[in-house]
Design a protein around this motif. Structure first.
Motif, PDB file in Angstrom:
ATOM      1  N   THR A   1       0.837  -1.206   0.000  1.00  0.00           N
ATOM      2  CA  THR A   1       0.000   0.000   0.000  1.00  0.00           C
ATOM      3  C   THR A   1       0.863   1.244   0.000  1.00  0.00           C
ATOM      4  O   THR A   1       2.028   1.228   0.427  1.00  0.00           O
ATOM      5  CB  THR A   1      -0.939   0.019   1.222  1.00  0.00           C
ATOM      6  N   ASP A   2       0.264   2.336  -0.443  1.00  0.00           N
ATOM      7  CA  ASP A   2       0.978   3.599  -0.612  1.00  0.00           C
ATOM      8  C   ASP A   2       0.734   4.518   0.580  1.00  0.00           C
ATOM      9  O   ASP A   2      -0.219   5.304   0.596  1.00  0.00           O
ATOM     10  CB  ASP A   2       0.514   4.269  -1.914  1.00  0.00           C
ATOM     11  N   GLY A   3       1.563   4.384   1.603  1.00  0.00           N
ATOM     12  CA  GLY A   3       1.497   5.276   2.742  1.00  0.00           C
ATOM     13  C   GLY A   3       0.632   4.753   3.883  1.00  0.00           C
ATOM     14  O   GLY A   3      -0.198   3.848   3.717  1.00  0.00           O
ATOM     15  N   PRO A   4       0.794   5.340   5.078  1.00  0.00           N
ATOM     16  CA  PRO A   4       0.069   4.892   6.284  1.00  0.00           C
ATOM     17  C   PRO A   4      -1.446   4.988   6.166  1.00  0.00           C
ATOM     18  O   PRO A   4      -2.157   4.124   6.667  1.00  0.00           O
ATOM     19  CB  PRO A   4       0.598   5.827   7.378  1.00  0.00           C
ATOM     20  N   ASP A   5      -1.946   6.039   5.503  1.00  0.00           N
ATOM     21  CA  ASP A   5      -3.397   6.201   5.410  1.00  0.00           C
ATOM     22  C   ASP A   5      -4.024   5.098   4.575  1.00  0.00           C
ATOM     23  O   ASP A   5      -5.051   4.510   4.954  1.00  0.00           O
ATOM     24  CB  ASP A   5      -3.745   7.571   4.826  1.00  0.00           C
ATOM     25  N   ALA A   6      -3.445   4.830   3.427  1.00  0.00           N
ATOM     26  CA  ALA A   6      -3.947   3.755   2.560  1.00  0.00           C
ATOM     27  C   ALA A   6      -3.815   2.401   3.257  1.00  0.00           C
ATOM     28  O   ALA A   6      -4.702   1.549   3.167  1.00  0.00           O
ATOM     29  CB  ALA A   6      -3.204   3.747   1.237  1.00  0.00           C
ATOM     30  N   PHE A   7      -2.682   2.236   3.960  1.00  0.00           N
ATOM     31  CA  PHE A   7      -2.490   0.987   4.697  1.00  0.00           C
ATOM     32  C   PHE A   7      -3.576   0.810   5.761  1.00  0.00           C
ATOM     33  O   PHE A   7      -4.139  -0.286   5.921  1.00  0.00           O
ATOM     34  CB  PHE A   7      -1.099   0.992   5.353  1.00  0.00           C
ATOM     35  N   ARG A   8      -3.866   1.878   6.487  1.00  0.00           N
ATOM     36  CA  ARG A   8      -4.872   1.785   7.549  1.00  0.00           C
ATOM     37  C   ARG A   8      -6.239   1.395   6.976  1.00  0.00           C
ATOM     38  O   ARG A   8      -6.975   0.586   7.574  1.00  0.00           O
ATOM     39  CB  ARG A   8      -4.985   3.116   8.289  1.00  0.00           C
ATOM     40  N   THR A   9      -6.581   1.955   5.826  1.00  0.00           N
ATOM     41  CA  THR A   9      -7.857   1.627   5.184  1.00  0.00           C
ATOM     42  C   THR A   9      -7.929   0.146   4.850  1.00  0.00           C
ATOM     43  O   THR A   9      -8.941  -0.524   5.121  1.00  0.00           O
ATOM     44  CB  THR A   9      -8.044   2.453   3.914  1.00  0.00           C
ATOM     45  N   GLU A  10      -6.864  -0.376   4.261  1.00  0.00           N
ATOM     46  CA  GLU A  10      -6.842  -1.796   3.894  1.00  0.00           C
ATOM     47  C   GLU A  10      -6.774  -2.688   5.129  1.00  0.00           C
ATOM     48  O   GLU A  10      -7.361  -3.766   5.159  1.00  0.00           O
ATOM     49  CB  GLU A  10      -5.651  -2.084   2.966  1.00  0.00           C
ATOM     50  N   LEU A  11      -6.032  -2.214   6.146  1.00  0.00           N
ATOM     51  CA  LEU A  11      -5.935  -2.988   7.387  1.00  0.00           C
ATOM     52  C   LEU A  11      -7.306  -3.117   8.046  1.00  0.00           C
ATOM     53  O   LEU A  11      -7.670  -4.185   8.558  1.00  0.00           O
ATOM     54  CB  LEU A  11      -4.947  -2.316   8.343  1.00  0.00           C
ATOM     55  N   LEU A  12      -8.075  -2.027   8.041  1.00  0.00           N
ATOM     56  CA  LEU A  12      -9.417  -2.077   8.607  1.00  0.00           C
ATOM     57  C   LEU A  12     -10.269  -3.120   7.901  1.00  0.00           C
ATOM     58  O   LEU A  12     -10.986  -3.896   8.548  1.00  0.00           O
ATOM     59  CB  LEU A  12     -10.089  -0.698   8.501  1.00  0.00           C
ATOM     60  N   LYS A  13     -10.208  -3.126   6.577  1.00  0.00           N
ATOM     61  CA  LYS A  13     -10.980  -4.109   5.816  1.00  0.00           C
ATOM     62  C   LYS A  13     -10.568  -5.521   6.204  1.00  0.00           C
ATOM     63  O   LYS A  13     -11.412  -6.401   6.416  1.00  0.00           O
ATOM     64  CB  LYS A  13     -10.777  -3.898   4.312  1.00  0.00           C
TER      65      LYS A  13
END
Length: 941
Positions: A47-59
């Motif tokens: 993922t591209d950056g912490p914000d995008a990672f957090r979104t995918e991690l939540l899913k």
């Protein structure tokens, strides 16, 4: 149990091991920690950056939780093993919390070499700390720090919490240093209990070990007695707040008496006082026997199973076993219908028995600690005398009655009754050691003991003792002695009364009723039940009265009229109890007719001479009348809170006095005239300041029934209302009065009488959200109607909001002037039937009786209560030209029994079979759940 067993065995400084995670079978099918970690690492790289990672991690984590919960629920529904399910839920959360903590510290706020002050430990506390978690319970976490919070630890904790919240988890949390934990644990018993169950999840193990060691050394040591006292007091407060009985129809599985919290209390005290982490450790210490430990595990498994079903069925953290869930619960847990008992009743009986087992276990366990570590004799003047007197095979230990040796019950089985008799007589509590011996010797309560003359004498003496039987009979019931000594009573132990009118099971209702009878005798209820409090001291058959109360519901649940079946049981048991032939006859009669007085008072017009005549013909003697009155009052008051009220008291009082006059030969008619004249004179004297001619004119308005129906205060209020209406020339006068004590609002409507008046008023009340719980219809000699209604709101509370009362007044005015279409408004308002009513499935019955009254036909309607039902009945009768002259409205839980005294359009009784069938058909149509609303007409528009 030796006193030094209360002290910890291990010395300070002993290494504290990490608490073991929950043991779960096939855990990788719920969630595979290694696979989850690998997927998280992949997401971080791709993922591209912490914000995008957090979104995918939540899913990812949401899918992980959803899939894990689905697997746990699937297993649970297959196995019905709540104990396994709560461990599995805790395991799932362990993996999620650990993954979130790893992500926060290894990816988002990576700190390769944290200082000592930047260390963090995440621990589970509370029930989650025990490794138990219901499907929708809170996730209780402690973020443990070495000192005060640092910017780094604050970032980590904040990231974790927001992520867990975004996962839609209910997180209870605290962030504290070790010092703060110790300081707050010393000051707050709730925090102390929570830390007692702490379990390591993630992070600095040294912090966890330090907290455990300091908690044991600085908090636990030397405070065992303080902790026990606090837990006992806390349980007492909780039980009192929720209703101090385990036999409620809708019990609280978690916090109610005999629920999970009581088992938790045993676990807490065991861990705190005996330094054990499992119930098996209490067996090793000799606190519980192996059989009692098995009973503990069995009870805990069932309670957890019920709690999990509650959560899954409702989709929330529901802890109350409501009746709308009980039928489905019974089905899910494999209960089926059997002869004499439907599945839901079998399930609930099993629950109550398990709840009683919990009470037995916790009482024995906690009382042992009380007795040996903190109990002191209660101060009482006669204590020295009691210590000196000979108690035979028993002795006083503290203020508890104990046995002199462990052979007392095997040596003489009568001691199983004598033990309770001695405790009652000397106002002593029961020693847990003796209670355990009683339980171990229950098999000695056999046919021979039941026939034993001395045992039966002791039993009846306890029943009618001056100290009152409620306390000791409840102890006997909990110890299973009562049900074994009287097997017929044993059949109703934990017997659910599935009618939503009775609050308690049959056995608890009976014991509560015995306590009420004792309180009436002592004069404690003289204000509420003055007549019963007076006549109870005039009864000649006091022993028969107490035995009748004990036996009145003995035959419930046998598939027949429990009054008739109970009469047979009474005739069989009374001679065994040592009652004379005359006493036996009295008890059998009271059991047979124990519902007669309430039926006559609440479902018939007590001012109709035929009601009194028929009632008196069955009673036949003043003594039986006194006995029946007292028994009836006790029975109604023992149904549950808020069932007894002044209205019921007035009806019973009126029936009692009218019947007494008939039975003593005074002449009912002469007695009526005397009471009418007395009521009129009292009103005459109360209307001070009125011109004499106005008083005399008002006294001519009411017919005989009116003067007998109300008390003086009500007559005065009516007189003032009528006078104001006439003075101001009003055609309609409405007055309301809130009766906070009875939780009802009284509505008086004074207007010109005409056909359909009653149905229009009830319709107006229905569309206003008012629930009619009682009504009296009256007509004055001037052609005016004075109708009185007692109403509640939709929550069964007094209809007392000023804005709602104002709207009700407007609605009545519009209904009586034809400015509102009641039917269409009612259809708009009609809400779904309450959950309990849906479950009850009360069959609709319409009974038409031409023998109950000389002058009127009596219609009795029994069905499920719902908004507007009285209006539908009244309207249906009006449509077929039936006049209602009086109505008796009685609500029993979610059902109602309404009785109408009616005549045809010509003022005659209805004796035509064709006409009677027409009435029955019209009412059944009006009451049908799926009936289309009747066509609107000018009468209701």
């Amino acid at each position: 149990m030796a006193a030094d067993n209360l002290m910890p065995e291990s010395a300070p400084g002993t290494e504290i091991p990490l608490a073991a995670p929950p043991k779960v079978k096939g855990r990788k099918k719920i969630v595979d920690p290694a696979a989850l970690e690998e997927t998280v690492d992949t997401l971080w790289q791709e993922t591209d950056g912490p914000d995008a990672f957090r979104t995918e991690l939540l899913k990812l984590l949401r899918h992980t939780i959803d899939d894990g919960r689905a697997e746990i629920e699937r297993r649970f529904l297959e196995s019905n093993d709540g104990a396994e399910a709560v461990r599995a839920n805790a395991y799932l959360m362990d993996v999620v919390v650990t993954s979130v903590a790893d992500t926060a510290t290894q990816k988002i706020y990576r700190n390769a070499n944290p200082s000592q002050g930047e260390q963090i430990c995440v621990a589970a506390v509370g029930g989650y700390g025990r490794g138990e978690m219901a499907p929708f319970s809170d996730l209780d976490l402690l973020f443990l720090l070495p000192y005060k919070q640092t910017p780094y630890s604050e970032q980590v904790v904040e990231y974790m919490l927001y992520l867990l919240w975004d996962l839609r988890l209910k997180v209870g949390h605290a962030t504290r240093s070790v010092d703060e934990c110790i300081r707050q644990a010393k000051a707050d018993m709730t925090i102390r209990t929570s830390l007692l169950e702490i379990r390591y999840l993630w992070g600095a193990e040294t912090l966890y070990a330090d907290l455990r060691e300091r908690f044991r050394k600085d908090v636990e040591t030397g405070t065992e007695t303080e902790f026990v006292e606090a837990k006992l007091a806390e349980a007492d407060e909780r039980h009192e707040r929720l209703g101090d009985s385990r036999y409620f129809i809708e019990p609280n599985i978690k916090d109610g008496k005999g629920g999970l919290r009581d088992l938790h209390r045993l676990f807490w005290i065991g861990k705190y006082v005996y330094k054990v982490d499992k119930v098996a450790g209490l067996v090793e210490r000799g606190v519980l026997t192996a059989a009692e430990a098995r009973k503990f595990a069995k009870a805990q498994k069932m309670l957890w199973t019920i709690r999990c079903h509650l959560h899954y069925l409702t989709g929330r953290a529901e802890e109350r076993l409501t009746v709308d869930l009980q039928t489905e619960m019974a089905k899910r847990m494999g209960y089926t219908n059997r002869a004499g008992a439907v599945a839901v009743e079998r399930f609930m009986k099993h629950y109550y028995l398990v709840s009683k087992d919990v009470g037995d276990l916790t009482r024995i366990f906690c009382a042992n600690i009380e007795a040996e570590n903190r109990r002191k004799p209660r101060l009482r003047l006669s204590w020295g005398f009691q210590r000196k007197q000979d108690l035979g095979d028993f002795q006083v230990d503290g203020d508890r009655l104990n046995v002199v040796d462990d052979e007392v019950f095997s040596r003489d089985p009568v001691n199983l009754l004598r033990f309770f008799h001695t405790a009652q007589k000397n106002d002593l509590e029961l020693h847990p050691h003796a209670l355990r011996l009683v339980t171990q010797n229950l098999k000695r309560i056999d046919k021979d003991l039941r026939k034993n003359e001395e045992a039966n004498r002791l039993f009846v003496e306890m029943l009618e003792a001056p100290q009152g039987p409620e306390r000791i009979f409840r102890r006997m019931n909990e110890a299973q002695v009562l049900g074994r000594f009287v097997p017929d009573f044993g059949r109703v132990v934990a017997q659910m009364q599935y009618d939503m009118y009775h609050v308690y099971t049959v056995d608890e209702h009976t014991i509560v009723m015995l306590g009420i009878l004792h309180r009436i005798e002592k004069g404690e209820l003289a204000k509420d039940v003055p007549i019963a409090s007076e006549v109870v001291h005039k009864v000649l058959s006091r022993r028969a009265l107490y035995v009748a109360v004990f036996l009145h519901d003995i035959a419930k649940g046998r598939g027949g009229d429990h009054s008739r079946l109970g009469e047979r049981v009474a005739r069989r048991l009374c001679p065994r109890f040592g009652l004379s032939e005359e006493e036996t006859e009295t008890v059998a009669w009271l059991v047979r007719w124990h519902l007669l007085m309430s039926y006559a008072a609440f479902k018939r017009d007590v001012n109709d001479p035929k009601t009194v005549e028929d009632f008196s013909a069955i009673v036949r003697s003043p003594e039986r009348l006194r006995l029946l009155l007292v028994l009836t009052v006790c029975d109604i008051r023992a149904v549950g809170p808020n069932v007894w009220n002044g209205w019921k008291a007035a009806l019973l009082r009126e029936l009692y006095w009218a019947s007494q006059e008939t039975l003593t030969g005074q002449g009912e008619e002469a007695g009526r005239k005397g009471r009418i004249e007395k009521a009129k004179k009292a009103l005459h004297d109360a209307l001070t300041g009125w011109p004499e001619e106005e008083i005399e004119r008002h006294l001519t308005l009411g017919y005989a029934d009116y003067w007998l129906a109300y008390d003086l205060d009500t007559h005065v209020r009516h007189a003032r209302l009528v006078r104001e209406a006439e003075t101001e020339g009003r055609e309609l006068a409405i007055e309301s009065r809130v009766d906070a004590a009875r939780e009802v609002t009284e509505i008086i409507v004074y207007t010109s009488d005409h056909p359909g008046l009653f149905s229009r008023i009830t319709g107006a009340m229905a569309i206003s959200g008012a629930n009619i719980v009682d009504a009296r219809i009256g007509t004055f000699s001037n052609g005016m109607a004075l109708d009185v209604f007692w109403i509640q709101d939709e929550d069964r509370k007094a209809f007392d909001r000023p804005d709602k009362l104002a709207k009700l007044t407007v609605a009545i005015e519009k209904a009586l002037t034809g400015r509102v279409n009641l039917l269409s408004e009612l259809v708009k308002r009609r809400r779904s039937i309450e959950r309990r009513a849906r479950v009850m499935k009360i069959p609709t019955r319409v009974l038409i009786d031409n023998k109950a009254s000389v002058t009127h036909t009596v219609i009795e309607v029994n069905a499920t209560d719902r908004p507007g039902v009285l209006y539908r009945i009244a309207r249906a009768l009006r449509e077929i030209k039936i006049q209602i002259f009086s109505a008796k409205i009685s609500t029993y839980g979610e059902s109602f029994v309404d009785v109408f005294y009616v005549k045809d359009l010509f003022g005659l009784k209805i004796d035509s079979e064709t006409r009677i069938q027409e009435i029955r058909d019209a009412l059944l149509t009006a009451l049908a759940d799926d009936a289309a609303p009747p066509r609107s007409d000018s009468g209701d528009s």
